[in-house]
Design an enzyme around this catalytic site. Structure first.
Site, PDB file in Angstrom:
ATOM      1  N   LEU A   1      -7.688   1.523   9.900  1.00  0.00           N
ATOM      2  CA  LEU A   1      -6.315   1.798  10.332  1.00  0.00           C
ATOM      3  C   LEU A   1      -5.438   2.093   9.116  1.00  0.00           C
ATOM      4  O   LEU A   1      -4.737   3.105   9.062  1.00  0.00           O
ATOM      5  CB  LEU A   1      -5.759   0.596  11.126  1.00  0.00           C
ATOM      6  CG  LEU A   1      -4.324   0.740  11.645  1.00  0.00           C
ATOM      7  CD1 LEU A   1      -4.225   1.884  12.658  1.00  0.00           C
ATOM      8  CD2 LEU A   1      -3.847  -0.563  12.307  1.00  0.00           C
TER       9      LEU A   1
ATOM     10  N   ASN B   1      -1.046   5.645   2.054  1.00  0.00           N
ATOM     11  CA  ASN B   1       0.420   5.704   2.133  1.00  0.00           C
ATOM     12  C   ASN B   1       1.027   4.925   3.295  1.00  0.00           C
ATOM     13  O   ASN B   1       2.241   4.943   3.476  1.00  0.00           O
ATOM     14  CB  ASN B   1       0.887   7.165   2.250  1.00  0.00           C
ATOM     15  CG  ASN B   1       0.557   7.951   1.001  1.00  0.00           C
ATOM     16  OD1 ASN B   1       0.553   7.398  -0.097  1.00  0.00           O
ATOM     17  ND2 ASN B   1       0.242   9.229   1.160  1.00  0.00           N
TER      18      ASN B   1
ATOM     19  N   TRP C   1      -8.617   0.058   1.835  1.00  0.00           N
ATOM     20  CA  TRP C   1      -8.658  -1.393   2.007  1.00  0.00           C
ATOM     21  C   TRP C   1      -9.465  -1.785   3.235  1.00  0.00           C
ATOM     22  O   TRP C   1      -9.020  -2.640   4.010  1.00  0.00           O
ATOM     23  CB  TRP C   1      -7.237  -1.983   2.146  1.00  0.00           C
ATOM     24  CG  TRP C   1      -6.391  -1.800   0.950  1.00  0.00           C
ATOM     25  CD1 TRP C   1      -5.280  -1.026   0.860  1.00  0.00           C
ATOM     26  CD2 TRP C   1      -6.570  -2.409  -0.336  1.00  0.00           C
ATOM     27  NE1 TRP C   1      -4.762  -1.096  -0.402  1.00  0.00           N
ATOM     28  CE2 TRP C   1      -5.533  -1.950  -1.165  1.00  0.00           C
ATOM     29  CE3 TRP C   1      -7.522  -3.293  -0.873  1.00  0.00           C
ATOM     30  CZ2 TRP C   1      -5.429  -2.338  -2.492  1.00  0.00           C
ATOM     31  CZ3 TRP C   1      -7.404  -3.681  -2.183  1.00  0.00           C
ATOM     32  CH2 TRP C   1      -6.366  -3.208  -2.970  1.00  0.00           C
TER      33      TRP C   1
ATOM     34  N   ARG D   1      -6.184 -11.303  14.800  1.00  0.00           N
ATOM     35  CA  ARG D   1      -5.159 -12.227  14.277  1.00  0.00           C
ATOM     36  C   ARG D   1      -5.313 -13.613  14.898  1.00  0.00           C
ATOM     37  O   ARG D   1      -5.097 -14.638  14.234  1.00  0.00           O
ATOM     38  CB  ARG D   1      -3.761 -11.662  14.593  1.00  0.00           C
ATOM     39  CG  ARG D   1      -3.417 -10.418  13.802  1.00  0.00           C
ATOM     40  CD  ARG D   1      -2.192  -9.717  14.383  1.00  0.00           C
ATOM     41  NE  ARG D   1      -1.804  -8.549  13.584  1.00  0.00           N
ATOM     42  CZ  ARG D   1      -0.852  -7.691  13.947  1.00  0.00           C
ATOM     43  NH1 ARG D   1      -0.191  -7.858  15.084  1.00  0.00           N
ATOM     44  NH2 ARG D   1      -0.553  -6.679  13.166  1.00  0.00           N
TER      45      ARG D   1
ATOM     46  N   GLU E   1      -4.155  -7.825   8.306  1.00  0.00           N
ATOM     47  CA  GLU E   1      -3.862  -8.060   9.737  1.00  0.00           C
ATOM     48  C   GLU E   1      -2.373  -8.252   9.966  1.00  0.00           C
ATOM     49  O   GLU E   1      -1.961  -9.000  10.850  1.00  0.00           O
ATOM     50  CB  GLU E   1      -4.607  -9.297  10.246  1.00  0.00           C
ATOM     51  CG  GLU E   1      -6.102  -9.195  10.119  1.00  0.00           C
ATOM     52  CD  GLU E   1      -6.753  -8.530  11.309  1.00  0.00           C
ATOM     53  OE1 GLU E   1      -6.021  -8.070  12.198  1.00  0.00           O
ATOM     54  OE2 GLU E   1      -7.984  -8.458  11.316  1.00  0.00           O
TER      55      GLU E   1
ATOM     56  N   ASP F   1       5.522 -11.206   6.139  1.00  0.00           N
ATOM     57  CA  ASP F   1       6.871 -10.720   6.497  1.00  0.00           C
ATOM     58  C   ASP F   1       6.859  -9.945   7.813  1.00  0.00           C
ATOM     59  O   ASP F   1       7.765 -10.087   8.641  1.00  0.00           O
ATOM     60  CB  ASP F   1       7.421  -9.807   5.392  1.00  0.00           C
ATOM     61  CG  ASP F   1       7.758 -10.576   4.126  1.00  0.00           C
ATOM     62  OD1 ASP F   1       7.952 -11.805   4.208  1.00  0.00           O
ATOM     63  OD2 ASP F   1       7.809  -9.952   3.049  1.00  0.00           O
TER      64      ASP F   1
END
Ligand code: TGC
Ligand code: FAD
Length: 393
Positions: free
Chosen positions: A139, A143, A170, A252, A372, A376
Site C-alpha cells: 500500500l 511519496n 517499506w 491493527r 499500520e 498520530d
C-alpha cells in the site's frame, strides 16, 4: 549463541478466566513453541539482520497463518480472540515474527478470502496457510504513507488484463514473498487490488537494508515496470480505499494484542533482574523508584489486556468499529514502548545487551508505532470519530 528463555506469565487481574479452554490451550501451545523455537535463536538472527526462514513451517503448524480463515480454505477456523492470543505470544518472542504472521493472515489471506473469486481462494489460501507460499501487502509508496488515497501506482487496461506501473516501499516480507497484494489506481482513479506473482515480467523486490528495527523481519520495495496482470489476478470483490483499509482493521487488531506480548516479556525480564541484582546492599526491587516503574508497567499491561479482550468480544460479534481498533492499536503500542524503555533502565548497562530481549523489543516497537498507521494518525482517527471533524487535511 542460544539464549535461555526464563519468561513467566504475570496475570494480575486473572484475565485468564475470561478465556475459553480452547483459548488457553492455544496460548500454551504457541507459548511453548516460541520458547523452544524463537527466543533461543532470535537475538542472533536480529543481530545479523537475517530472517529465520526455517520458522515458516512451524508457524504454519501452530496455525499462525490464517487463524480465523475457515478450515475449508486451509485456515484454522478460530475466533478473533484466538487470533489475538497467537499474535500476543508470537510478539512476546519478537515483533518481526508476529509481523510475518499478521501480514500473511490479515493483509494477504484476509483480502483474498474477503474480496477474491472462488478460484483465487482455492488457488492461494491453502498454500498460504501451509506456508508453502509467503505473501506481502503493498500500500505504502515512496511519496505516500499516511495518505494512501494519493497513491501514484497505476493499472491501465491492456488486452484481457492490466499493466501495473509504479512502486511500493517499506513492504514487510517483500524480499521473500511469492505473491503480493498490491493496491493501485485504474484509469478512472479507482483503487483496485491485484495479486502480483513473483516471476511476472517487470516485477522486482529489492531489500531495504540498514534498519535498526525489526532486523529479523525482511523489508523491501515492490517495483512494477509495466507488469502485465491478467484479469484473473484482479480482486473482484472491492473497489476504493476501503479495500486496503479494511485489511488494516484486521492487522491493527492483531497488533493491539501483539504489543502486549512484547511488554510482558520486558516486564518479566525487569522484575526478575531487579530481584536478583543488588546495589547498596539491597535488591534493586527494594528501591521505591524501581517499584514505581514495575507497578506502573504491570498496571498498564493489565489495562491493555482488558482493552483487547473487550475488543475481541466486539470483533467476534462483528461490532468492533475501525475507530475502536485504532484506539487499541495506539494505546497498546505506546504502552509497550514505554514499558520497554522503563524496563531497559531498570537493567542499567545490561539493558543494552542482546542477552536480554528488552532493547530488541524496544527497537522493534519503534516500527510498530509507525506502521499500520502512525501513532498520530490513530489519534486523528479517534478525534474524527468523536467530533465528526477530520483534522487530516
Ligand atoms: P477516508 O476518506 O476517511 O476513507 C476513504 C474510504 O475508506 C473507508 N474507510 C475505511 N474502511 C474500512 N476500514 C477503515 N479503517 C476505514 N477508514 C476509512 C471510508 O469509509 C471511505 O469509504 P467510501 O466508501 O466512502 O469511499 O480516507 P482518507 O483519504 O481521508 O484517509 C484516512 C486515513 C488517513 C485514516 C487512512 O488513509 C489511514 O489509515 N492512513 C494510514 C495508512 C496506513 O495505515 N498504512 C498502513 C500500510 S500497511 C502496513 O503498514 C503494514 S505493516 C505490516 C507488518 O509488518 O505488520
Ligand atoms: P508519513 O506519512 O510521511 O508521516 C510522517 C510523520 O508525519 C508521522 O509522524 C505522521 O504521523 C505525521 N503525519 C502525516 N500526516 C499527518 C497529518 N495529516 N496530521 C498530523 N501528522 C501527520 N506499508 C505497507 O504498505 N506494507 C507493509 O508491509 C509495510 N511494512 C512496514 C514495515 C516497516 C518496518 C515499516 C517501518 C513500515 C512499513 N510500512 C508498510 C509502511 C508504514 O505503513 C508507513 O511507514 C506508515 O503508514 C507511515 O507512512 P510514512 O512512513 O510515509 O510517514
Amino acid at each position: 549463541m542460544a539464549f535461555t528463555d526464563k519468561f513467566q506469565y504475570h496475570d494480575y487481574y486473572l484475565v485468564e478466566e475470561l478465556l475459553s479452554e480452547e483459548h488457553r490451550l492455544i496460548r500454551e501451545s504457541v507459548r511453548a513453541w516460541v520458547k523452544k523455537e524463537v527466543t533461543p535463536i532470535i537475538e542472533d538472527y536480529a543481530q545479523r539482520a537475517e530472517f529465520p526462514r526455517h520458522l515458516i513451517d512451524g508457524l504454519a503448524q501452530i496455525g499462525a497463518f490464517g487463524p480465523y480463515i475457515p478450515t475449508e480454505y486451509g485456515g484454522a477456523g478460530l475466533d478473533q480472540i484466538a487470533y489475538g492470543i497467537i499474535m500476543q505470544e508470537l510478539e512476546r518472542g519478537d515483533s518481526g515474527i508476529r509481523s510475518t504472521a499478521s501480514v500473511q493472515s490479515s493483509l494477504v489471506m484476509f483480502p483474498i478470502y474477503t474480496y477474491g473469486s472462488e478460484e483465487q481462494k482455492r488457488k492461494y489460501l491453502p498454500r498460504l496457510a501451509k506456508g508453502e507460499i509467503i505473501g506481502c501487502f503493498g500500500l505504502t509508496e515512496p511519496n505516500h504513507g499516511s495518505d494512501p488515497a494519493s497513491m501514484e501506482t497505476t493499472l491501465k487496461r491492456k488486452n484481457h488484463g492490466y499493466v501495473l506501473q509504479g512502486s511500493k516501499m517499506w513492504i514487510t516480507n517483500a524480499p521473500i514473498a511469492d505473491i503480493a497484494i498490491v493496491w493501485a489506481k485504474d484509469e478512472e482513479g479507482v483503487i483496485r487490488g491485484v495479486i502480483v506473482e513473483r516471476g511476472m515480467e517487470g516485477f522486482s523486490t529489492p531489500e531495504t537494508r540498514h534498519k535498526w528495527s525489526l532486523r529479523a523481519s525482511p523489508t523491501g520495495e515492490l517495483v512494477f515496470d509495466n507488469v502485465f496482470i491478467p484479469e484473473e489476478n484482479v480482486l473482484p470483490g472491492v473497489e476504493g480505499l476501503k479495500g486496503p483499509l479494511s485489511c488494516l482493521n484486521s492487522a491493527r487488531y492483531g497488533i493491539a494484542w501483539g504489543a502486549i506480548g512484547a511488554a510482558m516479556d520486558c516486564y518479566d525480564t525487569a522484575l526478575r533482574y531487579s530481584l536478583e541484582r543488588h546495589q547498596f546492599g539491597k535488591p534493586l526491587a527494594s528501591f521505591q523508584l524501581q517499584q514505581k516503574k514495575l507497578a506502573e508497567m504491570l498496571t498498564e499491561i493489565t489495562k491493555a489486556q482488558l482493552l483487547v479482550w473487550r475488543l475481541g468480544v466486539l470483533k467476534n460479534a462483528h461490532r468492533a468499529t475501525p475507530a475502536q481498533i485504532s484506539m487499541a492499536k495506539r494505546n497498546n503500542v505506546l504502552m509497550a514502548l514505554t514499558v520497554a524503555r522503563e524496563a531497559r533502565q531498570i537493567l542499567g548497562a545490561m539493558g543494552i545487551i542482546g542477552e536480554y530481549s528488552i532493547m530488541r523489543h524496544m527497537m522493534n516497537l519503534e516500527s510498530v508505532i509507525t506502521y499500520e498507521g502512525t501513532h498520530d494518525i490513530h489519534l486523528l482517527i479517534t478525534g474524527l470519530d468523536i467530533t465528526g471533524i477530520s483534522a487530516f487535511k
